[in-house]
Enzyme design. Sequence first.
Site, PDB file in Angstrom:
ATOM      1  N   HIS A 345      -4.933  -6.249   7.693  1.00 48.27           N
ATOM      2  CA  HIS A 345      -4.047  -5.484   6.683  1.00 48.27           C
ATOM      3  C   HIS A 345      -4.104  -4.089   6.607  1.00 48.27           C
ATOM      4  O   HIS A 345      -5.196  -3.544   7.274  1.00 48.27           O
ATOM      5  CB  HIS A 345      -4.412  -6.120   5.422  1.00 48.27           C
ATOM      6  N   CYS A 364     -12.495  -9.198   5.906  1.00 52.93           N
ATOM      7  CA  CYS A 364     -11.052  -8.876   6.495  1.00 52.93           C
ATOM      8  C   CYS A 364     -10.876  -7.679   7.285  1.00 52.93           C
ATOM      9  O   CYS A 364     -12.063  -6.662   7.250  1.00 52.93           O
ATOM     10  CB  CYS A 364      -9.860  -8.764   5.420  1.00 52.93           C
TER      11      CYS A 364
END
Length: 466
Positions: A345, A364
């Site tokens: 992301h 992440c």
Amino acid sequence: MTFSIRISLLATAALAVAAPLSARQAAPANLLPQDAEAPAKQESKQPAAANAVPVSAPAQSVAEAFSQEMVQDIPSITQPWSLGNAKALVTLIDGIGAEGLDKADYNPAELRAAIALGESEQLNELASQTFAWLVEDLRDGRTPMDARKQWFVFDPDADRYPISTLMTQALESGDLEGTLAQIMPEHPDYALLKAELAKTPVAKAGHRKMIRANMDRWRWLARELGSQYLMTNVPEFQLRLTVNDNIVRTYKTVVGKPGRTATPQLAESVEGVIFNPTWTVPQSIVKGEGLGARVLGNPSWARRAGYTATKGENGWVSVVQQPGPTNSLGLMKLDMPNRHAIFLHDTPSRSLFANANRALSHGCIRTERATELAITLAILQGGLTPEEGVGLIKGGEYTKVGFQKTMPVYITYFTMAKDIDGKLSTFADIYDRDAPVLASLDAPRKPNRSRVTGEQIIVIEDDLQT
């Protein structure tokens, strides 16, 4: 940078991805836009070699594989071995060091003694077992699963290249070396490591061992990674957009901090791009850190920060951060469902990409120039135009663009590998994952190895800004 300039850059990025395909006149259907009304085309395949082992679909899905204990039990396959084939097997074992394996694991002296006695059932059993061990180690890797820390990849090669089929082919053709070549990693980075091993003196034992460990890591992956995929090497802090094993775009990354939030090793599929994502805040923050009470008690602050809160009749508070410049996920995330809640992301904290050590996230993978990556994939995989992609970002609303065909993404951990400049480099072992792999190379070969890990799956709950 204006959006008009950005559109031009994104169009250039998309062309850069497509160019290698055009050059080879083999544009895979899952990377180029298709007519919405036309049936999806199958990827073109090169004609199979006459002695190629048939590639079949894995016997089990990845989800099924991880839902139970799967042990790679080497079958008791005994086939008749001529003296010529048995001698060829000994020759293979004598040279197996070139592949980073230890010939002592395959009992060459015992095999020579059996050959000296002539063709016999004993020779058949011993040679068949030795060949099966070679297949397992060259196809799946020698490192047992308990030494692969936070490794959650199911390798389908054992189903695609069964030992019995390979043995039959080898014995019928007499080409044992050619048969085994079909199961070794085909990625050029493996060949680079192999060449480095060949020129490294035996006296440099530590360096040779590190090369061997990272050669084995390539065998942990499926031999065929796909014609186009995303691959990130966590300790290198880099993401690659790859077509036909050639890097066409690279992006700096921020990965998980060492410890519980270390980024695991995965092989997943990207199903689409989400522009202007929302972020559902986990209860460890909503309740544990008091965010829920703060959002409810200070509406003006919450509005500026983009938070909305809902309180149920039972007192349960849920908090969602709406799309916007302060959203912890930035302006995009890749839709890649997995049990670990790991995905790639954007981030509002873009200054972190200037750091040398970028192990800073909650697991992440934050991606540099994430909007460029998102729009490039949306153009090539989702059929958008550059203008439509930029318009979605500027619109500020949550929008999901599904792909016409999923795209593989590999989250790997190589401490010696070809870097983004094409040079063989070493990278810091930020998660201390080398030691168990290196130790396994010194330990006796482990038979009947599990095909899936028994390690705990740590669900990454959040990815707050650092």
